[in-house]
Every structure is written in C-alpha cells, then in structure tokens.
Design a protein around this motif. Structure first.
Motif, PDB file in Angstrom:
ATOM      1  N   VAL A 160       0.872  -1.170   0.000  1.00 35.19           N
ATOM      2  CA  VAL A 160       0.000   0.000   0.000  1.00 35.19           C
ATOM      3  C   VAL A 160       0.910   1.222   0.000  1.00 35.19           C
ATOM      4  O   VAL A 160       1.835   1.307   0.818  1.00 35.19           O
ATOM      5  N   GLY A 161       0.679   2.150  -0.920  1.00 40.09           N
ATOM      6  CA  GLY A 161       1.545   3.311  -0.929  1.00 40.09           C
ATOM      7  C   GLY A 161       1.191   4.330  -1.988  1.00 40.09           C
ATOM      8  O   GLY A 161       0.174   4.214  -2.684  1.00 40.09           O
ATOM      9  N   GLU A 162       2.034   5.327  -2.098  1.00 40.02           N
ATOM     10  CA  GLU A 162       1.873   6.404  -3.066  1.00 40.02           C
ATOM     11  C   GLU A 162       1.921   5.800  -4.472  1.00 40.02           C
ATOM     12  O   GLU A 162       2.766   4.954  -4.768  1.00 40.02           O
ATOM     13  N   PRO A 163       0.996   6.172  -5.361  1.00 40.61           N
ATOM     14  CA  PRO A 163       0.875   5.486  -6.656  1.00 40.61           C
ATOM     15  C   PRO A 163       2.153   5.407  -7.473  1.00 40.61           C
ATOM     16  O   PRO A 163       2.423   4.386  -8.107  1.00 40.61           O
ATOM     17  N   ARG A 164       2.979   6.441  -7.487  1.00 38.70           N
ATOM     18  CA  ARG A 164       4.215   6.374  -8.269  1.00 38.70           C
ATOM     19  C   ARG A 164       5.168   5.331  -7.702  1.00 38.70           C
ATOM     20  O   ARG A 164       5.879   4.647  -8.455  1.00 38.70           O
ATOM     21  N   LEU A 165       5.198   5.206  -6.384  1.00 37.58           N
ATOM     22  CA  LEU A 165       6.057   4.209  -5.758  1.00 37.58           C
ATOM     23  C   LEU A 165       5.531   2.809  -6.006  1.00 37.58           C
ATOM     24  O   LEU A 165       6.297   1.873  -6.278  1.00 37.58           O
ATOM     25  N   ILE A 166       4.216   2.651  -5.923  1.00 35.07           N
ATOM     26  CA  ILE A 166       3.588   1.363  -6.215  1.00 35.07           C
ATOM     27  C   ILE A 166       3.869   0.955  -7.666  1.00 35.07           C
ATOM     28  O   ILE A 166       4.175  -0.207  -7.958  1.00 35.07           O
ATOM     29  N   ALA A 167       3.782   1.902  -8.577  1.00 37.16           N
ATOM     30  CA  ALA A 167       4.029   1.603  -9.993  1.00 37.16           C
ATOM     31  C   ALA A 167       5.458   1.122 -10.217  1.00 37.16           C
ATOM     32  O   ALA A 167       5.709   0.207 -11.022  1.00 37.16           O
ATOM     33  N   ALA A 168       6.415   1.725  -9.507  1.00 36.36           N
ATOM     34  CA  ALA A 168       7.806   1.292  -9.631  1.00 36.36           C
ATOM     35  C   ALA A 168       7.978  -0.133  -9.121  1.00 36.36           C
ATOM     36  O   ALA A 168       8.626  -0.972  -9.769  1.00 36.36           O
TER      37      ALA A 168
END
Length: 383
Positions: free
Chosen positions: A247-255
């Motif tokens: 669970v996290g900030e979308p840009r970090l999740i995408a990475a």
C-alpha cells in the motif's frame, strides 16, 4: 565453491553471497530437538479461507489475474486493511504480491539505484540487506538505546544524502513497536531530508500492549514518501500461501509493480479469493491466535526470567524475544550450534546485524510445552 561456477554469477549474486546475513533454520544431524527458531505460527489456516480457495478452484478461478491484483482482493484490502487510516485510497495505491518477501524486494529494486544509501535498523530482518545488496546500494545502520528509544538526532544526521529508510514494525527480531510520537519524529526526518520510507508491517495485528498499533499509513506527512508491505502469513497463519500486498503512493507502487511483474507475474487467482475471505471473515480467528501469542509471550518471559545470565526487553509485538547474553559465551553462531546440540533450535543474533553478535532470537510461535522445555534446555547452555 567451484571457481567456474563462481565466475558466471552476476555481481549482484556475488554481493549477496559475500554479505548476506541470512542462515539456515536448522542444523543437520540433531535429533530430539525443540524449535524456537522458526517465525511461523503453528496454527492452521482458518477453515473459511481454505474453503474459499477450494470453492474458487471449483468455480474456475484457474486463469491469469490482473497484474496488480484481482478486484475481489483489492477491494477487501481497501475496505478492511487500510480503511482504518481514514485516508482515501484507490486501486492505484495497492499491489498484490507474492508474499511479503516479493513485495519488499520489488520495492527496494524499484526505488534504489547502485550507489544509493539506505538507512537500516540494527538489529532487523535480514532480507532487507540482501535486497539492498542486489540493488548495489550501501547501508547506514542505526540502533535503539538500552532503554529501547531511538536516537533521532543521530538518525537525522545519517539521513543526509540517503534515499530510503526501512523499518520493521513490529520488529523482527525484537518485538518492539513504534509509538505515534516516534512516528512523528520519523515523519519529520523523512520529509525534511526527502527520504522514501518502506515500512514492513508483516506483524500488523500481533501486538500486546495497552496502546493500539499505529500503522505508518496513519501518519500525517508520510503519504507521499511511503510504501507499506503486509502479508497474510503471520496474522492469518498463511505462511505457505505466499500472499501479500503493498500500500503506498501510486508512483512508488508503480515502480514496485514493474519489478514484481518481471520476476513474479500476477498472483494466482484462487489464492487471492482466499485472501479476500481472510480479510472479510477471519478476523475472529486471527484475534484468537493473537490472544494465544500473548499468553505464550508471558509464559516465555516467565521462563526466561529464571536465567540470570541474560537480559531482554519485553516484546510488544510479533512473536520473538531478543536475548543478550555474556560475551564470554562466544558469538551467536557458535552458541546457536551449541544450543542445537543441547536439543533446542534458536536463531543466531548475527543474522540480524552486528549488534546481534552476542544475542539470540527466540520464537514463541509454538506450543506452550515446547516453550517451557526449549527454554529449560537453552538455560543449561547459558549457565
């Protein structure tokens, strides 16, 4: 090692082999042993979860799932696991992973470059170091004091020029938790220094103090910097199911998702249906297990208090005791081997960092008779 085989290994593999602290759970050739070494609940997976998987297989859930996770599980995560933070999350904040381990490794590899600096507690779970070495980054260690308090001034100094900080909450191996006040200090350090934060909450739901568990997801100021990793393994006794989520900030999740899809792909559909059932229906059974772990913690503490040569702090979460013993008894690798010959398996402290040279980790995720007998056997080694 065969030189030809060694020479074909990648630099990343050789970094891990040369620097990894991870060890084997058991020492071959020992009979009549009691294991206080394994971080695995001895309970069975809740029956409703098992039934859900069997029914899902019968209903044809045997094909590929969406890369980020099936909507049934993602919706259950949004409703049951992160809604308590009071923050607005969507599917872009979620990635279903191949257990907690894959989520942690995918995050590290997705965010860290060769030469970056990562802040890591000492002691802490050894998998993080392997991921950092795989990425070609370096580590700066920080520790709690004898009273269990963080040196936030020291952490702030170490944060200069760092990229990521990794926290295990509750801690493996110490069972320590992070209070809301301590989270505020971490949030200040993270935001002022432009750090990213990976919080491993594998033992979320397994705390025993009077104060409620405070997730990193519930801390103001962290959301743009944060990924939290969770797993079904510990809370729901699902270690062999290999199911977790980020669970996290979308840009970090995408990475992290880009890395995860490269070496794992999507998680199997039936397991995801079972995971959704765990979140929606197995809360009562999870609470029964937590209460049992609480009783076992108190029992192990009572047994350990009879060994005068050791010192420890009462764990507030997870299911481990972290024992310090006199240096005259030797390093933890040798002492763990001696304990094994005496019939009790424990984890060597050196697996968790340099501060564990004269420490051992004991797990109380086992039955009460094994706790009593195992500590008695260990006591004979420590006296």
């Amino acid at each position: 090692m065969n030189q030809a085989l060694h020479s074909i290994s990648s630099d990343a593999v050789q970094r891990i082999r040369s620097q990894s602290l991870r060890g084997k759970n058991l020492i071959p050739g020992v009979t009549d042993k009691i294991s206080l070494a394994i971080g695995e609940p001895d309970f069975g997976t809740p029956q409703a979860v098992i039934d859900a998987q069997v029914q899902a297989l019968g209903a044809g859930y045997t094909h590929y799932s969406p890369q980020e996770g099936r909507c049934e599980l993602v919706d259950a995560i949004l409703a049951s696991a992160v809604a308590v933070s009071g923050r607005a999350f969507s599917s872009e904040n979620i990635l279903v992973t191949h257990g907690g381990s894959a989520g942690l490794t995918a995050t590290i590899l997705g965010l860290i470059n060769p030469g970056d600096v990562v802040l890591l507690e000492d002691p802490t779970y050894s998998l993080y170091l392997d991921g950092i070495n795989m990425a070609g980054a370096s580590v700066r260690r920080f520790s709690r004091g004898e009273d269990g308090a963080f040196d936030f001034d020291g952490i702030d100094r170490d944060a200069k020029g760092a990229k990521l900080i990794i926290l295990c909450h509750p801690s493996n191996p110490t069972g320590a938790v992070i209070s809301r006040g301590e989270w505020a200090s971490f949030a200040d350090i993270v935001t002022r220094n432009g750090l990213l934060l990976l919080c491993d909450e594998a033992y979320e739901g397994l705390t025993y103090g009077d104060s409620p568990f405070v997730s990193a997801l519930d801390i103001d100021g962290l959301s743009d910097h944060l990924i939290v990793s969770r797993t079904f393994s510990k809370k729901y006794a699902m270690t062999g199911w290999r199911l977790g989520y980020l669970v996290g900030e979308p840009r970090l999740i995408a990475a992290a998702s880009t890395v995860h899809r490269t070496f794992n792909g999507a998680i199997n559909s039936a397991n995801q249906i079972a995971g959704a059932t765990a979140l929606r229906q197995a809360g009562e059974e999870a609470e029964k297990m937590r209460r049992s772990f609480h009783r076992r913690r108190d029992l192990m503490e009572s047994c350990l208090s009879k060994i005068p040569s050791i010192r420890f702090r009462r764990p507030e979460g997870a299911f481990y005791f972290w024992l310090h013993y006199p240096a005259s008894l030797g390093n933890s690798s040798d002492l763990a081997a001696t304990a094994a010959q005496a019939g009790v398996m424990v984890r060597r402290g050196e697996e968790f960092g340099a501060s564990g040279k004269h420490a051992l980790r004991l797990s109380y995720a086992t039955d009460e008779a094994s706790i009593v007998q195992g500590v008695e056997r260990l006591g004979r080694v420590l006296t």
